[in-house]
Design a protein around this motif. Sequence first.
Motif, mmCIF file in Angstrom:
data_model
loop_
_atom_site.group_PDB
_atom_site.id
_atom_site.type_symbol
_atom_site.label_atom_id
_atom_site.label_comp_id
_atom_site.label_asym_id
_atom_site.label_seq_id
_atom_site.Cartn_x
_atom_site.Cartn_y
_atom_site.Cartn_z
ATOM 1 N N TYR A 33 0.739 -1.158 0.125
ATOM 2 C CA TYR A 33 -0.001 0.024 -0.106
ATOM 3 C C TYR A 33 1.008 1.139 0.055
ATOM 4 O O TYR A 33 1.823 1.139 0.638
ATOM 5 N N HIS A 34 0.186 2.264 -0.653
ATOM 6 C CA HIS A 34 0.864 3.974 -0.389
ATOM 7 C C HIS A 34 0.599 4.292 0.786
ATOM 8 O O HIS A 34 -0.093 3.714 1.756
ATOM 9 N N GLU A 35 1.306 5.503 1.060
ATOM 10 C CA GLU A 35 1.311 5.803 2.435
ATOM 11 C C GLU A 35 -0.142 6.494 2.723
ATOM 12 O O GLU A 35 -0.480 6.686 3.838
ATOM 13 N N ASP A 36 -0.989 6.659 1.777
ATOM 14 C CA ASP A 36 -2.430 7.095 2.048
ATOM 15 C C ASP A 36 -3.085 5.909 2.046
ATOM 16 O O ASP A 36 -4.452 6.212 2.266
ATOM 17 N N ASP A 38 -3.842 3.603 -0.217
ATOM 18 C CA ASP A 38 -4.252 2.932 -1.659
ATOM 19 C C ASP A 38 -3.418 1.746 -1.938
ATOM 20 O O ASP A 38 -2.091 2.001 -1.568
ATOM 21 N N MET A 40 -1.111 -0.528 -4.205
ATOM 22 C CA MET A 40 -0.077 -0.187 -5.198
ATOM 23 C C MET A 40 -0.504 -1.068 -6.420
ATOM 24 O O MET A 40 -0.995 -2.216 -6.310
ATOM 25 N N ASP A 56 3.632 0.386 -13.358
ATOM 26 C CA ASP A 56 2.237 0.537 -12.677
ATOM 27 C C ASP A 56 1.303 1.427 -13.778
ATOM 28 O O ASP A 56 0.087 1.494 -13.467
ATOM 29 N N THR A 60 -0.436 5.363 -10.653
ATOM 30 C CA THR A 60 -0.094 5.969 -9.288
ATOM 31 C C THR A 60 -0.113 7.490 -9.499
ATOM 32 O O THR A 60 -0.304 7.992 -10.192
#
Length: 60
Positions: A33-36, A38, A40, A56, A60
Motif C-alpha cells: 500500500y501507498h502511504e495514503d 491506496d 499499489m 504501474d 499511481t
Amino acid sequence: MIDYFPLLKEQFNNRISLKEKREGIIQVFAPLYHEDGDMMEIFLEELPTGKIRICDHGMT
C-alpha cells in the motif's frame, strides 16, 4: 524460467494473486500500500525480448 509465484505466495502468507488483464499483461494483487492507504498497482508485462517489465501503467 523459474516459477517464482509459489515462493511469493509463501512469503506473503498466500495473500498474493495474479490476474491477466490483457494478453501479455498480468496484474499483481499483493498487500502493498501507498502511504495514503491506496493499494499499489503492479503489472508484469512480457516484452518481445523475453524479459519482464514491472510497471504501474500510470496508475499511481
